[in-house]
Scaffold this motif. Structure first.
Motif, PDB file in Angstrom:
ATOM      1  N   ILE A  16       0.843  -1.191   0.000  1.00 41.04           N
ATOM      2  CA  ILE A  16       0.000   0.000   0.000  1.00 41.04           C
ATOM      3  C   ILE A  16       0.882   1.245   0.000  1.00 41.04           C
ATOM      4  CG2 ILE A  16      -1.789   1.286   1.256  1.00 41.04           C
ATOM      5  CD1 ILE A  16      -2.681  -1.317   2.511  1.00 41.04           C
ATOM      6  N   GLU A  17       0.529   2.250  -0.811  1.00 43.27           N
ATOM      7  CA  GLU A  17       1.265   3.510  -0.816  1.00 43.27           C
ATOM      8  C   GLU A  17       1.169   4.181   0.548  1.00 43.27           C
ATOM      9  OE1 GLU A  17      -0.959   2.664  -3.035  1.00 43.27           O
ATOM     10  OE2 GLU A  17      -0.022   2.680  -5.011  1.00 43.27           O
ATOM     11  N   THR A  18       2.220   4.930   0.897  1.00 39.58           N
ATOM     12  CA  THR A  18       2.231   5.568   2.209  1.00 39.58           C
ATOM     13  C   THR A  18       3.119   6.800   2.213  1.00 39.58           C
ATOM     14  OG1 THR A  18       2.580   5.197   4.582  1.00 39.58           O
ATOM     15  CG2 THR A  18       4.183   4.225   3.078  1.00 39.58           C
ATOM     16  N   ASN A  19       2.877   7.710   3.140  1.00 33.34           N
ATOM     17  CA  ASN A  19       3.815   8.767   3.492  1.00 33.34           C
ATOM     18  C   ASN A  19       3.941   8.854   5.016  1.00 33.34           C
ATOM     19  OD1 ASN A  19       1.473  10.087   4.356  1.00 33.34           O
ATOM     20  ND2 ASN A  19       1.375  11.429   2.564  1.00 33.34           N
ATOM     21  N   ILE A  20       3.582   7.753   5.681  1.00 37.96           N
ATOM     22  CA  ILE A  20       3.695   7.653   7.136  1.00 37.96           C
ATOM     23  C   ILE A  20       5.134   7.264   7.479  1.00 37.96           C
ATOM     24  CG2 ILE A  20       2.921   6.412   9.192  1.00 37.96           C
ATOM     25  CD1 ILE A  20       0.219   6.014   7.789  1.00 37.96           C
ATOM     26  N   THR A  21       5.783   8.073   8.284  1.00 37.87           N
ATOM     27  CA  THR A  21       7.204   7.895   8.564  1.00 37.87           C
ATOM     28  C   THR A  21       7.539   6.499   9.056  1.00 37.87           C
ATOM     29  OG1 THR A  21       7.467  10.250   9.079  1.00 37.87           O
ATOM     30  CG2 THR A  21       9.132   8.742   9.948  1.00 37.87           C
ATOM     31  N   MET A  22       6.796   5.996  10.030  1.00 36.80           N
ATOM     32  CA  MET A  22       7.145   4.703  10.613  1.00 36.80           C
ATOM     33  C   MET A  22       6.905   3.548   9.648  1.00 36.80           C
ATOM     34  SD  MET A  22       8.562   5.540  13.337  1.00 36.80           S
ATOM     35  CE  MET A  22       8.938   3.857  13.822  1.00 36.80           C
ATOM     36  N   GLU A  23       5.972   3.695   8.727  1.00 38.17           N
ATOM     37  CA  GLU A  23       5.776   2.643   7.727  1.00 38.17           C
ATOM     38  C   GLU A  23       6.955   2.606   6.755  1.00 38.17           C
ATOM     39  OE1 GLU A  23       0.893   2.319   7.641  1.00 38.17           O
ATOM     40  OE2 GLU A  23       1.952   3.127   5.904  1.00 38.17           O
ATOM     41  N   VAL A  24       7.424   3.785   6.351  1.00 39.99           N
ATOM     42  CA  VAL A  24       8.589   3.839   5.469  1.00 39.99           C
ATOM     43  C   VAL A  24       9.823   3.320   6.204  1.00 39.99           C
ATOM     44  CG1 VAL A  24      10.127   5.389   4.197  1.00 39.99           C
ATOM     45  CG2 VAL A  24       7.651   5.718   4.079  1.00 39.99           C
ATOM     46  N   PHE A  25       9.976   3.720   7.467  1.00 39.45           N
ATOM     47  CA  PHE A  25      11.120   3.264   8.252  1.00 39.45           C
ATOM     48  C   PHE A  25      11.103   1.744   8.415  1.00 39.45           C
ATOM     49  CE2 PHE A  25      12.873   2.242  12.527  1.00 39.45           C
ATOM     50  CZ  PHE A  25      14.204   2.505  12.240  1.00 39.45           C
ATOM     51  N   LYS A  26       9.928   1.180   8.592  1.00 41.30           N
ATOM     52  CA  LYS A  26       9.812  -0.277   8.713  1.00 41.30           C
ATOM     53  C   LYS A  26      10.327  -0.964   7.447  1.00 41.30           C
ATOM     54  CE  LYS A  26       6.455  -3.942   9.727  1.00 41.30           C
ATOM     55  NZ  LYS A  26       5.019  -4.243  10.020  1.00 41.30           N
ATOM     56  N   GLY A  27       9.982  -0.397   6.276  1.00 42.35           N
ATOM     57  CA  GLY A  27      10.478  -0.946   5.020  1.00 42.35           C
ATOM     58  C   GLY A  27      11.975  -0.794   4.878  1.00 42.35           C
ATOM     59  N   VAL A  28      12.493   0.380   5.268  1.00 49.41           N
ATOM     60  CA  VAL A  28      13.939   0.628   5.216  1.00 49.41           C
ATOM     61  C   VAL A  28      14.672  -0.347   6.131  1.00 49.41           C
ATOM     62  CG1 VAL A  28      15.728   2.286   5.905  1.00 49.41           C
ATOM     63  CG2 VAL A  28      13.796   3.039   4.503  1.00 49.41           C
ATOM     64  N   ASN A  29      14.111  -0.578   7.311  1.00 43.80           N
ATOM     65  CA  ASN A  29      14.759  -1.481   8.267  1.00 43.80           C
ATOM     66  C   ASN A  29      14.789  -2.921   7.746  1.00 43.80           C
ATOM     67  OD1 ASN A  29      16.077  -1.888  10.776  1.00 43.80           O
ATOM     68  ND2 ASN A  29      14.197  -2.770  11.614  1.00 43.80           N
TER      69      ASN A  29
END
Length: 414
Positions: free
Chosen positions: A316-329
């Motif tokens: 799912i598309e997002t601009n929520i910081t913690m969702e992006v960080f979860k993907g980066v992690n």
């Protein structure tokens, strides 16, 4: 040149250094450079005034090398906010002559004066008016290239106007064979050192020889960039001057060079979360969300340079910081083997409007909406009170770079 085609490129001479000369009269007549870190001999020259260049000093060389060429050179610390403010003033000035102004860099701007000639005169007359106003109102010198399209205006400026005493040159398409083609291939915009060597190995030593080579051959060897360079050699450019030049961006990204090698995962988590916050904030300001997350890490061991760049696509598309960080992690866990990291970057692509939230049967949609709204509220607070007015607890640790980055623009202190 017909009245239907009139593009100008305004380029400021030694922009940063010239501003410092204007604001510091005591440096008049003295060679001056703006260095990224004047307190360190390893600092890099960001801008050198004409007097410094006459001593052999070049942009992007090390400060200690410049000081060896000119021991009495004046070294000034960059003040990026001041340079940005002057650039904005120049934009407003040239905007009085056309509404089609496209910033190319902090010291270069395209303007389309096709519809302005009845009011202000020929393109060359408009160029001289702007040049004189910038000199009178700001004390700075502008070089101006004039062409039928953007690449001709750019080449007119880079190859000729910068060398002309009056700082203005017109490069018409029917004159490129006479004026531009005899020049060395390395002078062509877009041709770097490696590409120049490749061209020479192919027997292409002048711009004209490239222009007369079959375009398909150049594209086959160098790809899309090769085709663009070949078109430039022939004076071809179909891109218009537009105020919305960056509106159709494909993604948002940010990176930082770290002050030391980061070898602990917990420390990388801190700076990666800060980058995720910056990237998501930029996306929210633009009204966008992204589905593809990317991570870049660069560093070195004692035996070799190391780097990784990986990406994954979220459901799912997002601009929520913690969702992006979860993907980066996830990418960090999967691909980083512990090598010392000196530079990190984060990005999101595959954008869509933030007005089109996709609902999920498996996720807590109400909680996602709440997290999204928190992000926009945090943006509003930071816009009003500053980047560090509200921050995460992890940014209070020693690994954080948030406070230092908040003092910089474009990697340099304001």
């Amino acid at each position: 040149m017909t009245k239907e085609q009139a593009i100008l490129l305004i380029d400021m001479e030694s922009f940063y250094a010239s501003i410092e000369h204007v604001e510091n009269p005591e440096y008049a007549g003295r060679p001056l450079v703006v260095s990224g870190d004047p307190n360190r001999r390893s600092g890099v020259i960001l801008a050198a005034c004409p007097l410094a260049k006459a001593k052999g000093i070049q942009n992007a060389e090390r400060l200690y090398e410049a000081q060896q060429k000119c021991a009495d050179v004046v070294v000034v610390k960059p003040q990026m906010q001041k340079y940005v403010d002057v650039s904005i003033r120049i934009s407003k000035l040239i905007g009085e002559y056309t509404d089609l102004v496209e910033p190319y860099s902090i010291d270069e701007q395209f303007m389309d004066v096709t519809g302005s000639q009845r009011l202000f005169g020929s393109p060359r007359q408009i160029a001289h008016i702007i040049q004189e106003r910038i000199k009178h109102e700001m004390g700075l010198r502008a070089r101006i290239g004039i062409g039928e399209n953007k690449i001709l205006a750019k080449l007119a400026c880079d190859l000729f106007a910068k060398k002309n005493k009056n700082g203005v040159h017109t490069l018409a398409k029917d004159m490129i064979e006479l004026e531009m083609w005899p020049l060395p291939i390395g002078d062509l915009f877009g041709v770097g050192k490696k590409m120049e060597l490749h061209f020479k190995s192919m027997g292409i030593r002048t711009i004209g020889q490239l222009a007369q080579t079959e375009g398909a051959r150049i594209k086959e060897k160098f790809g899309l960039h090769g085709q663009v360079v070949w078109m430039s050699a022939n004076g071809v450019d179909y891109s218009p001057v537009t105020r919305a030049a960056h509106a159709g961006r494909k993604g948002f990204g940010n990176g930082m060079t770290l002050p030391r090698d980061y070898v602990k995962k917990a420390d990388l988590h801190v700076v990666l979360l800060e980058l995720c916050e910056e990237v998501c904030s930029r996306a929210r300001h633009a009204g966008k969300m992204g589905a593809t997350i990317s991570l870049g890490l660069n560093g070195a061991t004692h035996v070799e340079k190391r780097s990784i760049h990986r990406q994954l696509t979220l459901p799912i598309e997002t601009n929520i910081t913690m969702e992006v960080f979860k993907g980066v992690n996830k990418l960090l866990e999967r691909y980083w083997d512990g090598f010392p990291v000196r530079r990190v970057s984060v990005g999101i692509t595959n954008l869509q409007s933030d007005q089109n939230w996709q609902m999920s049967l498996l996720d807590d949609n109400e909680n996602r909406d709440r997290l999204s709204q928190i992000g926009y509220v945090m943006d509003q607070i930071r816009d009003r009170y500053g980047k560090v007015s509200i921050q995460r607890a992890s940014s209070l640790t020693q690994a954080s770079q948030l406070l230092d980055r908040s003092k910089k623009i474009g990697g340099h202190y304001k």
